[in-house]
Design a protein around this motif. Structure first.
Motif, PDB file in Angstrom:
ATOM      1  N   GLN A  21      -6.136   4.057  10.078  1.00 54.31           N
ATOM      2  CA  GLN A  21      -5.904   5.514  10.199  1.00 54.31           C
ATOM      3  C   GLN A  21      -7.181   6.337  10.105  1.00 54.31           C
ATOM      4  O   GLN A  21      -7.125   7.572  10.174  1.00 54.31           O
ATOM      5  CB  GLN A  21      -4.908   5.979   9.127  1.00 54.31           C
ATOM      6  CG  GLN A  21      -3.481   5.577   9.402  1.00 54.31           C
ATOM      7  CD  GLN A  21      -3.147   4.184   8.904  1.00 54.31           C
ATOM      8  OE1 GLN A  21      -4.027   3.454   8.441  1.00 54.31           O
ATOM      9  NE2 GLN A  21      -1.904   3.796   9.013  1.00 54.31           N
ATOM     10  N   LEU A  46       4.820  -1.761  -2.502  1.00 57.75           N
ATOM     11  CA  LEU A  46       3.979  -2.402  -3.516  1.00 57.75           C
ATOM     12  C   LEU A  46       2.598  -1.765  -3.514  1.00 57.75           C
ATOM     13  O   LEU A  46       1.929  -1.723  -2.469  1.00 57.75           O
ATOM     14  CB  LEU A  46       3.834  -3.890  -3.215  1.00 57.75           C
ATOM     15  CG  LEU A  46       5.112  -4.719  -3.353  1.00 57.75           C
ATOM     16  CD1 LEU A  46       4.888  -6.142  -2.825  1.00 57.75           C
ATOM     17  CD2 LEU A  46       5.583  -4.762  -4.799  1.00 57.75           C
ATOM     18  N   LEU A  89     -13.004   5.927   1.623  1.00 63.69           N
ATOM     19  CA  LEU A  89     -13.191   5.048   2.776  1.00 63.69           C
ATOM     20  C   LEU A  89     -12.296   5.473   3.931  1.00 63.69           C
ATOM     21  O   LEU A  89     -11.113   5.751   3.741  1.00 63.69           O
ATOM     22  CB  LEU A  89     -12.888   3.600   2.375  1.00 63.69           C
ATOM     23  CG  LEU A  89     -13.822   3.060   1.295  1.00 63.69           C
ATOM     24  CD1 LEU A  89     -13.395   1.660   0.864  1.00 63.69           C
ATOM     25  CD2 LEU A  89     -15.269   3.052   1.782  1.00 63.69           C
ATOM     26  N   GLY A 128       0.834  -1.200   0.000  1.00 60.90           N
ATOM     27  CA  GLY A 128       0.000   0.000   0.000  1.00 60.90           C
ATOM     28  C   GLY A 128       0.867   1.248   0.000  1.00 60.90           C
ATOM     29  O   GLY A 128       1.683   1.436   0.905  1.00 60.90           O
ATOM     30  N   VAL A 130      -5.459  -8.178   3.466  1.00 62.34           N
ATOM     31  CA  VAL A 130      -4.034  -8.482   3.292  1.00 62.34           C
ATOM     32  C   VAL A 130      -3.555  -9.380   4.436  1.00 62.34           C
ATOM     33  O   VAL A 130      -2.809 -10.341   4.220  1.00 62.34           O
ATOM     34  CB  VAL A 130      -3.204  -7.176   3.182  1.00 62.34           C
ATOM     35  CG1 VAL A 130      -1.721  -7.435   3.329  1.00 62.34           C
ATOM     36  CG2 VAL A 130      -3.495  -6.495   1.843  1.00 62.34           C
ATOM     37  N   PHE A 138      -8.054  10.396  10.133  1.00 57.88           N
ATOM     38  CA  PHE A 138      -6.958  11.266  10.613  1.00 57.88           C
ATOM     39  C   PHE A 138      -5.603  10.835  10.055  1.00 57.88           C
ATOM     40  O   PHE A 138      -4.562  11.243  10.574  1.00 57.88           O
ATOM     41  CB  PHE A 138      -6.926  11.235  12.160  1.00 57.88           C
ATOM     42  CG  PHE A 138      -7.197   9.850  12.717  1.00 57.88           C
ATOM     43  CD1 PHE A 138      -6.225   8.867  12.710  1.00 57.88           C
ATOM     44  CD2 PHE A 138      -8.452   9.521  13.198  1.00 57.88           C
ATOM     45  CE1 PHE A 138      -6.485   7.598  13.187  1.00 57.88           C
ATOM     46  CE2 PHE A 138      -8.733   8.241  13.669  1.00 57.88           C
ATOM     47  CZ  PHE A 138      -7.745   7.275  13.665  1.00 57.88           C
ATOM     48  N   ALA A 156      -2.392  -1.319   3.870  1.00 56.51           N
ATOM     49  CA  ALA A 156      -3.320  -1.461   2.753  1.00 56.51           C
ATOM     50  C   ALA A 156      -4.641  -0.743   2.981  1.00 56.51           C
ATOM     51  O   ALA A 156      -5.624  -0.999   2.277  1.00 56.51           O
ATOM     52  CB  ALA A 156      -3.551  -2.932   2.442  1.00 56.51           C
ATOM     53  N   ARG A 209     -17.335   7.894   3.268  1.00 57.26           N
ATOM     54  CA  ARG A 209     -17.561   9.316   3.591  1.00 57.26           C
ATOM     55  C   ARG A 209     -17.627  10.098   2.288  1.00 57.26           C
ATOM     56  O   ARG A 209     -16.822   9.873   1.380  1.00 57.26           O
ATOM     57  CB  ARG A 209     -16.423   9.808   4.490  1.00 57.26           C
ATOM     58  CG  ARG A 209     -16.228  11.269   4.656  1.00 57.26           C
ATOM     59  CD  ARG A 209     -17.104  11.998   5.655  1.00 57.26           C
ATOM     60  NE  ARG A 209     -17.554  11.383   6.860  1.00 57.26           N
ATOM     61  CZ  ARG A 209     -17.191  11.709   8.093  1.00 57.26           C
ATOM     62  NH1 ARG A 209     -16.303  12.650   8.271  1.00 57.26           N
ATOM     63  NH2 ARG A 209     -17.719  11.128   9.143  1.00 57.26           N
ATOM     64  N   TYR A 221     -20.244  19.062   7.603  1.00 55.20           N
ATOM     65  CA  TYR A 221     -19.189  20.065   7.778  1.00 55.20           C
ATOM     66  C   TYR A 221     -18.903  20.673   6.420  1.00 55.20           C
ATOM     67  O   TYR A 221     -19.205  20.076   5.387  1.00 55.20           O
ATOM     68  CB  TYR A 221     -17.925  19.506   8.455  1.00 55.20           C
ATOM     69  CG  TYR A 221     -17.145  18.456   7.705  1.00 55.20           C
ATOM     70  CD1 TYR A 221     -16.216  18.806   6.728  1.00 55.20           C
ATOM     71  CD2 TYR A 221     -17.303  17.103   7.993  1.00 55.20           C
ATOM     72  CE1 TYR A 221     -15.477  17.840   6.048  1.00 55.20           C
ATOM     73  CE2 TYR A 221     -16.573  16.132   7.323  1.00 55.20           C
ATOM     74  CZ  TYR A 221     -15.659  16.501   6.360  1.00 55.20           C
ATOM     75  OH  TYR A 221     -14.946  15.550   5.692  1.00 55.20           O
TER      76      TYR A 221
HETATM   77  C1  LIG Z   1     -13.841  11.837   2.498  1.00 57.14           C
HETATM   78  C2  LIG Z   1     -12.651  11.702   3.394  1.00 57.14           C
HETATM   79  C3  LIG Z   1     -12.184  12.808   4.116  1.00 57.14           C
HETATM   80  C4  LIG Z   1     -11.039  12.705   4.902  1.00 57.14           C
HETATM   81  N1  LIG Z   1     -10.552  13.835   5.501  1.00 57.14           N
HETATM   82  C5  LIG Z   1      -9.386  13.770   6.197  1.00 57.14           C
HETATM   83  C6  LIG Z   1      -8.822  14.961   6.733  1.00 57.14           C
HETATM   84  O1  LIG Z   1      -9.357  16.060   6.583  1.00 57.14           O
HETATM   85  N2  LIG Z   1      -7.655  14.841   7.444  1.00 57.14           N
HETATM   86  C7  LIG Z   1      -7.036  13.635   7.625  1.00 57.14           C
HETATM   87  O2  LIG Z   1      -5.994  13.564   8.278  1.00 57.14           O
HETATM   88  N3  LIG Z   1      -7.559  12.491   7.102  1.00 57.14           N
HETATM   89  C8  LIG Z   1      -8.701  12.542   6.382  1.00 57.14           C
HETATM   90  N4  LIG Z   1      -9.231  11.402   5.845  1.00 57.14           N
HETATM   91  C9  LIG Z   1      -8.585  10.121   6.146  1.00 57.14           C
HETATM   92  C10 LIG Z   1      -7.360   9.866   5.301  1.00 57.14           C
HETATM   93  O3  LIG Z   1      -7.661  10.123   3.937  1.00 57.14           O
HETATM   94  C11 LIG Z   1      -6.927   8.405   5.519  1.00 57.14           C
HETATM   95  O4  LIG Z   1      -6.766   8.144   6.889  1.00 57.14           O
HETATM   96  C12 LIG Z   1      -5.610   8.118   4.825  1.00 57.14           C
HETATM   97  O5  LIG Z   1      -5.635   8.509   3.487  1.00 57.14           O
HETATM   98  C13 LIG Z   1      -5.314   6.622   4.926  1.00 57.14           C
HETATM   99  O6  LIG Z   1      -4.131   6.379   4.211  1.00 57.14           O
HETATM  100  P1  LIG Z   1      -3.769   4.888   3.820  1.00 57.14           P
HETATM  101  O7  LIG Z   1      -2.444   4.928   3.154  1.00 57.14           O
HETATM  102  O8  LIG Z   1      -3.931   4.023   5.024  1.00 57.14           O
HETATM  103  O9  LIG Z   1      -4.927   4.429   2.804  1.00 57.14           O
HETATM  104  P2  LIG Z   1      -5.038   4.544   1.230  1.00 57.14           P
HETATM  105  O10 LIG Z   1      -4.720   5.906   0.746  1.00 57.14           O
HETATM  106  O11 LIG Z   1      -6.358   3.978   0.849  1.00 57.14           O
HETATM  107  O12 LIG Z   1      -3.863   3.600   0.728  1.00 57.14           O
HETATM  108  C14 LIG Z   1      -3.920   2.193   0.848  1.00 57.14           C
HETATM  109  C15 LIG Z   1      -3.337   1.638  -0.431  1.00 57.14           C
HETATM  110  O13 LIG Z   1      -3.189   0.223  -0.325  1.00 57.14           O
HETATM  111  C16 LIG Z   1      -3.342  -0.306  -1.614  1.00 57.14           C
HETATM  112  N5  LIG Z   1      -3.607  -1.747  -1.503  1.00 57.14           N
HETATM  113  C17 LIG Z   1      -4.688  -2.348  -0.964  1.00 57.14           C
HETATM  114  N6  LIG Z   1      -4.568  -3.696  -1.062  1.00 57.14           N
HETATM  115  C18 LIG Z   1      -3.386  -3.935  -1.680  1.00 57.14           C
HETATM  116  C19 LIG Z   1      -2.717  -5.128  -2.067  1.00 57.14           C
HETATM  117  N7  LIG Z   1      -3.221  -6.351  -1.845  1.00 57.14           N
HETATM  118  N8  LIG Z   1      -1.512  -5.018  -2.699  1.00 57.14           N
HETATM  119  C20 LIG Z   1      -0.964  -3.779  -2.942  1.00 57.14           C
HETATM  120  N9  LIG Z   1      -1.574  -2.619  -2.596  1.00 57.14           N
HETATM  121  C21 LIG Z   1      -2.773  -2.699  -1.959  1.00 57.14           C
HETATM  122  C22 LIG Z   1      -4.516   0.483  -2.191  1.00 57.14           C
HETATM  123  O14 LIG Z   1      -4.537   0.432  -3.591  1.00 57.14           O
HETATM  124  C23 LIG Z   1      -4.256   1.883  -1.624  1.00 57.14           C
HETATM  125  O15 LIG Z   1      -3.595   2.709  -2.568  1.00 57.14           O
HETATM  126  C24 LIG Z   1     -10.364  11.466   5.039  1.00 57.14           C
HETATM  127  C25 LIG Z   1     -10.832  10.349   4.334  1.00 57.14           C
HETATM  128  C26 LIG Z   1     -11.950  10.454   3.515  1.00 57.14           C
HETATM  129  C27 LIG Z   1     -12.405   9.255   2.750  1.00 57.14           C
END
Ligand SMILES: Cc1cc2nc3c(=O)[nH]c(=O)nc-3n(C[C@H](O)[C@H](O)[C@H](O)COP(=O)(O)OP(=O)(O)OC[C@H]3O[C@@H](n4cnc5c(N)ncnc54)[C@H](O)[C@@H]3O)c2cc1C
Length: 372
Positions: free
Chosen positions: A330, A32, A304, A11, A206, A333, A199, A222, A248
């Motif tokens: 996460q 990856l 999500l 991810g 995963v 936030f 991920a 959301r 909001y």
């Molecule tokens: C509408 C909305 C508003 C938000 N507002 C805020 C805000 O104002 N402030 C804030 O701090 N946070 C905010 N968030 C939360 C924030 O966006 C998330 O907490 C953060 O982006 C999570 O990051 P991540 O890397 O865990 O997830 P992601 O960005 O989803 O990354 C996970 C990655 O894993 C990859 N993946 C999944 N399975 C596999 C696999 N088997 N092999 C390889 N890759 C894989 C996916 O393709 C994806 O790219 C908001 C979220 C949403 C949806």
């Protein structure tokens, strides 16, 4: 099979990219990503906001500890701040009174600045506010975050330190043998001593495919809209959030607003899209609190937010002893906490206690808090 890595991070959203940047100077890192560009899922769909109270007292230490990095990034990361100041105004009608009091109580005695506002002060800050919204709390330390800039900077720092990013590489199988993970993807097969699960919404999936016990990480949808409003919204408005969590909004260029119905609908991990009902709820929320008329919905999207059962993120090795590391949950936030969370997770992964901020207690985020 390609050369073995010390750490394979699954991810490349904000969680994986920020962790890769912290770990790459100390280990051979492979990142990856299933999609053809990192940031396609939650990271690219956020509201881009930094608020110390958001997520409650269990998240606040990670948010506060991230501020300095975001406001004044180290030279090798960026020559520009990732934050631009925008306060947050929590507003309440009769149904939000209790929540507003809870907010004040939760942060009473902390260093977070919260300033009560009466009706006259609400009107001064938000001239469109409707009758019945009589109390507010202003949180002056909040800011907009340059999410794309932060994510790109983390990927750049990781690659400069030697990390290898492979896109279009969904991990489809993960097997452990002779102290190594063997990871099968569309882009090839890779080996690494440690597998990091970053991920996002797919974190439990995963874990399951690696033969690890899922923790119950649940994605929730959301929705966000970009709307044209009449009269145009001033650019210096604070982010305005309903204490009772029905909406909001914050200003966007050209007098527009970004508007959310504060929805939270449980769903399976997916490339989610907004539902008409949530779009209608967002507009109803704005009209409940203000005299703005929505002229046009220009854009709509949904993403999500994935939470562990106790709504705190999960950082640390699983108790299986197989080199499986969680960097997940996460929620809403994951951007505002990324700098401190990545340092914490890197310290745990590398066995370096000195990497994390001193006032962060790692044990509250350990995966074994869910031991059955
Ligand atoms: C509408 C909305 C508003 C938000 N507002 C805020 C805000 O104002 N402030 C804030 O701090 N946070 C905010 N968030 C939360 C924030 O966006 C998330 O907490 C953060 O982006 C999570 O990051 P991540 O890397 O865990 O997830 P992601 O960005 O989803 O990354 C996970 C990655 O894993 C990859 N993946 C999944 N399975 C596999 C696999 N088997 N092999 C390889 N890759 C894989 C996916 O393709 C994806 O790219 C908001 C979220 C949403 C949806």
């Amino acid at each position: 099979m390609s050369t073995a890595f010390d750490v394979a991070i699954v991810g490349a959203g904000m969680a994986g990219a920020s962790l890769a940047a912290e770990v790459a100077p100390h280990a051979r890192v492979l990142l990856l990503e299933a999609e053809d560009h990192p940031g396609y899922h939650s990271t690219g769909r956020s509201a881009a906001f930094w608020s110390e109270t958001y997520g409650g007292p269990g998240i606040q230490p990670l948010t506060t500890a991230s501020r300095e990095f975001l406001a004044n990034p180290p030279e090798h990361v960026s020559d520009r701040s990732f934050l631009s100041h925008r306060g947050c105004l929590h507003i309440a009608d009769a149904s939000g009174e209790v929540a507003l009091d809870r907010l004040l109580a939760d942060f009473d005695g902390s260093d977070v600045v919260l300033e009560p506002r009466d009706r006259a002060e609400l009107e001064a800050a938000l001239p469109q506010v409707r009758p019945g919204w009589d109390r507010g709390v202003y949180e002056p330390s909040c800011a907009d975050i340059d999410v794309a800039g932060l994510h790109a900077a983390y990927l750049r720092v990781a690659r400069r330190a030697g990390a290898e990013l492979v896109t279009d590489a969904r991990v489809e199988r993960a097997e452990r043998a002779a102290g190594q993970w063997r990871l099968e993807t569309r882009a090839g097969t890779f080996a690494a001593a440690v597998l990091v699960d970053a991920a996002g919404a797919w974190a439990d999936e995963v874990a399951a495919l690696a033969g690890e016990r899922p923790l119950g990480i649940q994605p929730y949808r959301r929705t966000l809209l970009q709307v044209e409003v009449d009269p145009p919204a001033p650019g210096d408005l604070p982010l305005v959030v309903d204490a009772a969590e029905r909406f909001y909004f914050k200003p966007e260029a050209g007098g527009r607003l970004w508007l959310s119905p504060h929805d939270e609908t449980a769903c399976d991990p997916c490339d989610c899209a907004p539902e008409e009902l949530d779009v209608a709820r967002a507009i109803a929320g704005l009209e409940l609190a203000t005299d703005w008329r929505v002229v046009r919905v220009e854009r709509r999207w949904a993403g999500l937010r994935s939470f562990a059962p106790d709504r705190l993120p999960v950082y640390g090795f699983s108790d299986s002893g197989r080199g499986f590391f969680w960097c997940a949950g996460q929620g809403g936030f994951g951007i505002q906490t990324a700098p401190a969370a990545a340092r914490l997770a890197a310290g745990l992964l590398l066995g370096r206690a000195d990497m994390s901020a001193p006032d962060i207690e790692p044990s509250r985020y350990r995966p074994d808090r869910f031991a059955s």
